[in-house]
Design an enzyme around this catalytic site. Structure first.
Site, PDB file in Angstrom:
ATOM      1  N   GLY A  12       0.616  -1.063   0.552  1.00  0.00           N
ATOM      2  CA  GLY A  12      -0.005  -0.384  -0.208  1.00  0.00           C
ATOM      3  C   GLY A  12       0.728   1.295  -0.265  1.00  0.00           C
ATOM      4  O   GLY A  12       0.369   2.520   0.657  1.00  0.00           O
ATOM      5  N   SER A  13       1.953   1.328  -0.454  1.00  0.00           N
ATOM      6  CA  SER A  13       2.315   2.141  -0.721  1.00  0.00           C
ATOM      7  C   SER A  13       2.211   3.882  -1.561  1.00  0.00           C
ATOM      8  O   SER A  13       2.155   4.378  -1.306  1.00  0.00           O
ATOM      9  CB  SER A  13       4.453   2.130  -0.736  1.00  0.00           C
ATOM     10  OG  SER A  13       4.914   1.881  -2.308  1.00  0.00           O
ATOM     11  N   ASN A 106      -3.655   2.298 -13.958  1.00  0.00           N
ATOM     12  CA  ASN A 106      -2.868   1.890 -13.127  1.00  0.00           C
ATOM     13  C   ASN A 106      -1.099   2.169 -13.449  1.00  0.00           C
ATOM     14  O   ASN A 106      -1.699   2.915 -14.361  1.00  0.00           O
ATOM     15  CB  ASN A 106      -2.847   0.369 -13.790  1.00  0.00           C
ATOM     16  CG  ASN A 106      -1.736  -0.388 -13.409  1.00  0.00           C
ATOM     17  OD1 ASN A 106      -1.572  -0.552 -12.230  1.00  0.00           O
ATOM     18  ND2 ASN A 106      -1.120  -1.558 -13.963  1.00  0.00           N
ATOM     19  N   HIS A 108       2.862   0.902 -13.473  1.00  0.00           N
ATOM     20  CA  HIS A 108       4.081  -0.145 -13.539  1.00  0.00           C
ATOM     21  C   HIS A 108       5.126   0.776 -13.910  1.00  0.00           C
ATOM     22  O   HIS A 108       5.197   1.365 -14.895  1.00  0.00           O
ATOM     23  CB  HIS A 108       2.851  -0.761 -15.201  1.00  0.00           C
ATOM     24  CG  HIS A 108       4.065  -2.325 -15.489  1.00  0.00           C
ATOM     25  ND1 HIS A 108       3.805  -3.412 -15.083  1.00  0.00           N
ATOM     26  CD2 HIS A 108       5.017  -2.185 -16.538  1.00  0.00           C
ATOM     27  CE1 HIS A 108       4.609  -4.376 -15.692  1.00  0.00           C
ATOM     28  NE2 HIS A 108       5.445  -3.385 -15.598  1.00  0.00           N
ATOM     29  N   ASP A 149      -1.640  -5.557 -19.347  1.00  0.00           N
ATOM     30  CA  ASP A 149      -0.481  -3.660 -18.787  1.00  0.00           C
ATOM     31  C   ASP A 149      -0.967  -3.670 -20.387  1.00  0.00           C
ATOM     32  O   ASP A 149       0.231  -3.131 -21.417  1.00  0.00           O
ATOM     33  CB  ASP A 149       0.607  -4.457 -18.843  1.00  0.00           C
ATOM     34  CG  ASP A 149       1.389  -4.309 -17.561  1.00  0.00           C
ATOM     35  OD1 ASP A 149       0.407  -4.279 -16.899  1.00  0.00           O
ATOM     36  OD2 ASP A 149       1.311  -5.374 -17.633  1.00  0.00           O
ATOM     37  N   GLU A 178       7.472   7.413  -8.686  1.00  0.00           N
ATOM     38  CA  GLU A 178       6.083   7.819  -9.362  1.00  0.00           C
ATOM     39  C   GLU A 178       5.292   8.105  -8.170  1.00  0.00           C
ATOM     40  O   GLU A 178       3.907   8.043  -8.353  1.00  0.00           O
ATOM     41  CB  GLU A 178       5.735   5.446  -8.783  1.00  0.00           C
ATOM     42  CG  GLU A 178       5.968   5.001  -9.513  1.00  0.00           C
ATOM     43  CD  GLU A 178       5.753   3.200  -9.485  1.00  0.00           C
ATOM     44  OE1 GLU A 178       5.482   2.120 -10.243  1.00  0.00           O
ATOM     45  OE2 GLU A 178       5.472   2.945  -8.195  1.00  0.00           O
TER      46      GLU A 178
HETATM   47  C1  GAR Z   1       4.983   0.282  -7.862  1.00  0.00           C
HETATM   48  O1  GAR Z   1       6.456   0.262  -7.934  1.00  0.00           O
HETATM   49  C2  GAR Z   1       3.830  -0.353  -8.986  1.00  0.00           C
HETATM   50  O2  GAR Z   1       4.226   0.098 -10.061  1.00  0.00           O
HETATM   51  C3  GAR Z   1       4.010  -1.964  -9.260  1.00  0.00           C
HETATM   52  O3  GAR Z   1       4.090  -1.479  -7.392  1.00  0.00           O
HETATM   53  C4  GAR Z   1       4.895  -1.201  -6.686  1.00  0.00           C
HETATM   54  C5  GAR Z   1       3.614  -0.895  -5.808  1.00  0.00           C
HETATM   55  O4  GAR Z   1       2.963  -0.986  -4.550  1.00  0.00           O
HETATM   56  N1  GAR Z   1       3.036  -2.191  -9.992  1.00  0.00           N
HETATM   57  C6  GAR Z   1       3.357  -3.343 -10.227  1.00  0.00           C
HETATM   58  O5  GAR Z   1       3.560  -4.082 -10.334  1.00  0.00           O
HETATM   59  C7  GAR Z   1       1.374  -3.697 -11.408  1.00  0.00           C
HETATM   60  N2  GAR Z   1       1.542  -4.947 -12.228  1.00  0.00           N
HETATM   61  P1  GAR Z   1       2.872  -0.945  -3.581  1.00  0.00           P
HETATM   62  O6  GAR Z   1       1.695   0.436  -3.031  1.00  0.00           O
HETATM   63  O7  GAR Z   1       1.904  -2.008  -2.868  1.00  0.00           O
HETATM   64  O8  GAR Z   1       3.653  -0.488  -2.366  1.00  0.00           O
END
Ligand code: GAR
Length: 206
Positions: A12-13, A106, A108, A149, A178
């Site tokens: 959940g970051s 989303n 990625h 994706d 991000e």
């Molecule tokens: C982020 O780096 C996001 O790009 C990736 O998960 C991370 C955040 O997770 N997402 C993917 O890989 C989706 N294909 P969090 O919000 O649980 O910390």
């Protein structure tokens, strides 16, 4: 006030950062509901601590029936009347219904169409990037359609891969970018400052 439905599967970051941007009034929106594809994940704790209603729709129990799985998620999103659905670290497949076309975002952690698709998520992406030996990776914000994706790309930013990077160190740097990029794009989308022509998205940049 625009209402966001948030989908997650892990720590959940991304959710935490979005809550912060809303609290700082960078984003004029509210997160109305959080849905997790897994129970006992830290993202649910963050939702609870911030008094956001949260639900679990277990992906592991629905792997054989993605229609039913997606229907359950859609029912919750509809109940909370969300304007936009934001995926953050959501690691399962959600079939986007017609009503949410170009309303599901989303992020990625690579430059789509590289290092993406089924099974490419989280650290696996950064591991593949390093093993392949590319010098540039990045992050991509896109609309979600019904292929992994694949939906129209809204925004991308490049990040250099360093010679001594590990999947963990690279993930950390990508996440930092991000944190800035995702709220920026969400703000533009909520303010309707974009156009889509075929699959090309044009943002009205600052
Ligand atoms: C982020 O780096 C996001 O790009 C990736 O998960 C991370 C955040 O997770 N997402 C993917 O890989 C989706 N294909 P969090 O919000 O649980 O910390």
């Amino acid at each position: 006030m625009k209402k966001i439905g948030f989908l997650l599967s892990g720590s959940g970051s991304t959710l935490k950062n979005l809550i912060q941007k809303i609290n700082e009034k960078y984003l004029e929106a509210q997160i109305s509901v959080v849905i997790s594809s897994k129970s006992n994940v830290y993202g649910l704790k963050i939702a609870e601590e911030n008094n956001i209603p949260c639900f679990v729709v277990e992906y592991s129990e629905h792997k054989k029936d993605l229609d039913e799985y997606s229907k359950k998620i859609t029912e919750i999103l509809k109940k909370y009347n969300v304007d936009l659905v934001v995926m953050g670290g959501f690691m399962s497949f959600y079939k986007v219904p017609e009503i949410y076309t170009n309303k599901v975002l989303n992020i990625h952690p690579a430059l789509i169409p590289s290092f993406c698709g089924k099974g490419m998520y989280g650290l696996k992406v950064h591991k593949a990037v390093i093993e392949y030996g590319v010098k540039i990776t990045g992050c991509t914000v896109h609309f979600v359609d019904n292929e992994y994706d694949h939906g129209p790309i809204i925004y991308q930013e490049a990040i250099r891969v360093l010679d001594n990077d590990t999947p963990e160190s690279l993930a950390e740097r990508v996440k930092e970018v991000e944190k800035r990029v995702y709220p920026y794009v969400i703000k533009k989308i909520l303010e309707n400052k974009f156009r889509i022509i075929n699959r090309k998205v044009f943002l009205e940049e600052d």
